[in-house]
Design an enzyme around this catalytic site. Structure first.
Site, PDB file in Angstrom:
ATOM      1  N   ASP A 108       1.164   1.125 -15.081  1.00 25.13           N
ATOM      2  CA  ASP A 108       1.648   0.072 -14.178  1.00 25.13           C
ATOM      3  C   ASP A 108       0.503  -0.563 -13.399  1.00 25.13           C
ATOM      4  O   ASP A 108       0.669  -0.998 -12.267  1.00 25.13           O
ATOM      5  CB  ASP A 108       2.688   0.643 -13.210  1.00 25.13           C
ATOM      6  CG  ASP A 108       2.125   1.757 -12.326  1.00 25.13           C
ATOM      7  OD1 ASP A 108       0.962   2.165 -12.534  1.00 25.13           O
ATOM      8  OD2 ASP A 108       2.847   2.213 -11.424  1.00 25.13           O
ATOM      9  N   LYS A 158      -7.646  -1.294  17.992  1.00 26.81           N
ATOM     10  CA  LYS A 158      -7.371  -1.582  16.583  1.00 26.81           C
ATOM     11  C   LYS A 158      -8.527  -1.141  15.664  1.00 26.81           C
ATOM     12  O   LYS A 158      -9.126  -1.959  14.958  1.00 26.81           O
ATOM     13  CB  LYS A 158      -7.063  -3.062  16.386  1.00 26.81           C
ATOM     14  CG  LYS A 158      -5.842  -3.528  17.166  1.00 26.81           C
ATOM     15  CD  LYS A 158      -5.555  -5.006  16.968  1.00 26.81           C
ATOM     16  CE  LYS A 158      -4.325  -5.413  17.762  1.00 26.81           C
ATOM     17  NZ  LYS A 158      -4.016  -6.854  17.605  1.00 26.81           N
TER      18      LYS A 158
END
Length: 269
Positions: A108, A158
């Site tokens: 895949d 972050k």
């Protein structure tokens, strides 16, 4: 050169698309994923392919046949019970001489990897297993605290964390297949640990080319956009927040024999 392609998964994260058709046969553009892979391997002179089937095996076999329409030879092994990402290697162990190599990959994956270079690099350095990987950077959407004894020592807004992510593409020396148990769930991380425990050479190969594993509806839609030219092909990518949260901690440590550096490889495949 032989390849074992894993095509037996249920494709649950791509439902409802996979209710009636197995994931490797989903069309991306004008061709199913599996056909794209087969043609890429043929161009890399991998002409003998073995498909490890399970879910909807009859559809896979009806589409691929003996491989003659693709210019390759295709055979099949059937997983009566799930064997994991490395377990099917036991089903083909007797088809290899000791000095041969096997390309192992998921069915895949869309990639522009130069398979020939990948295989030849593994052979050149005499690796028992070579793991193709991508570099992903997970950027936290939050400020992250450093806390000691209930007191805040610092805050990082972050922050970014880099992961080396297994790409689901491997080159395996035939002698390594002796470590794969018969009829038992056995994953590539299991095989890596076994090889390292036996003092064997496990190498990492950085895939710098475009790569995408179709693990969700979003990934499938992204693949369609790439084929249609709506998206630029990324190199190393940013790991989505929810993926990083789900997959953090499933790692295998390995040593790069050439550089001497030790890394941790995160397995998503």
């Amino acid at each position: 050169m032989k390849a074992l392609i894993l095509v037996g998964g249920l494709g649950t994260r791509l439902r409802p698309l996979t209710f009636s058709i197995p994931k490797p046969l989903l069309p991306v553009g004008e061709k199913p994923i599996l056909q794209i892979i087969i043609e890429q391997l043929r161009e890399a002179n991998v002409r003998e392919l073995i498909l490890a089937t399970g879910y909807q095996a009859e559809l896979i076999q009806a589409f691929c046949g003996d491989g003659s329409k693709f210019g390759v030879k295709i055979g099949y092994v059937k997983e009566d019970l799930p064997l994991g990402t490395a377990g099917p290697l036991a089903l083909i162990r007797e088809r290899f001489e000791a000095d041969e190599y096997c390309l192992l990959m998921n069915g895949d994956i869309l990639t522009k990897l130069d398979f020939s270079t990948f295989i030849e690099t593994s052979k050149k350095y005499g690796c028992d297993l070579t793991v193709g990987y991508k570099q992903y950077v997970y950027r936290s959407p939050f400020g992250v605290l450093t806390v000691k004894d209930g007191l805040v020592e610092d805050i990082h807004e972050k922050p970014a964390q880099e992961y080396l992510v297994s790409a689901g593409i491997y080159c395996v020396k035939a002698t390594a297949l002796q470590l794969v148990p018969d009829g038992k769930l056995f994953t590539v991380p299991d095989l890596i640990r076994q090889l390292i425990g036996h003092g064997k050479k496990v190498a990492a190969y950085h895939i710098k080319e475009q790569w995408l594993g179709l693990e969700s509806i979003d990934h499938f839609e992204e693949a369609l956009k790439r084929v249609n030219g709506a998206l630029e092909d990324p190199q190393d990518e940013v790991l989505p927040d929810h993926v990083a949260d789900q997959q953090r901690g499933h790692t295998v440590e390995f040593r790069n024999e050439e550089s001497g550096a030790t890394h941790q490889l995160l397995f998503t495949r």
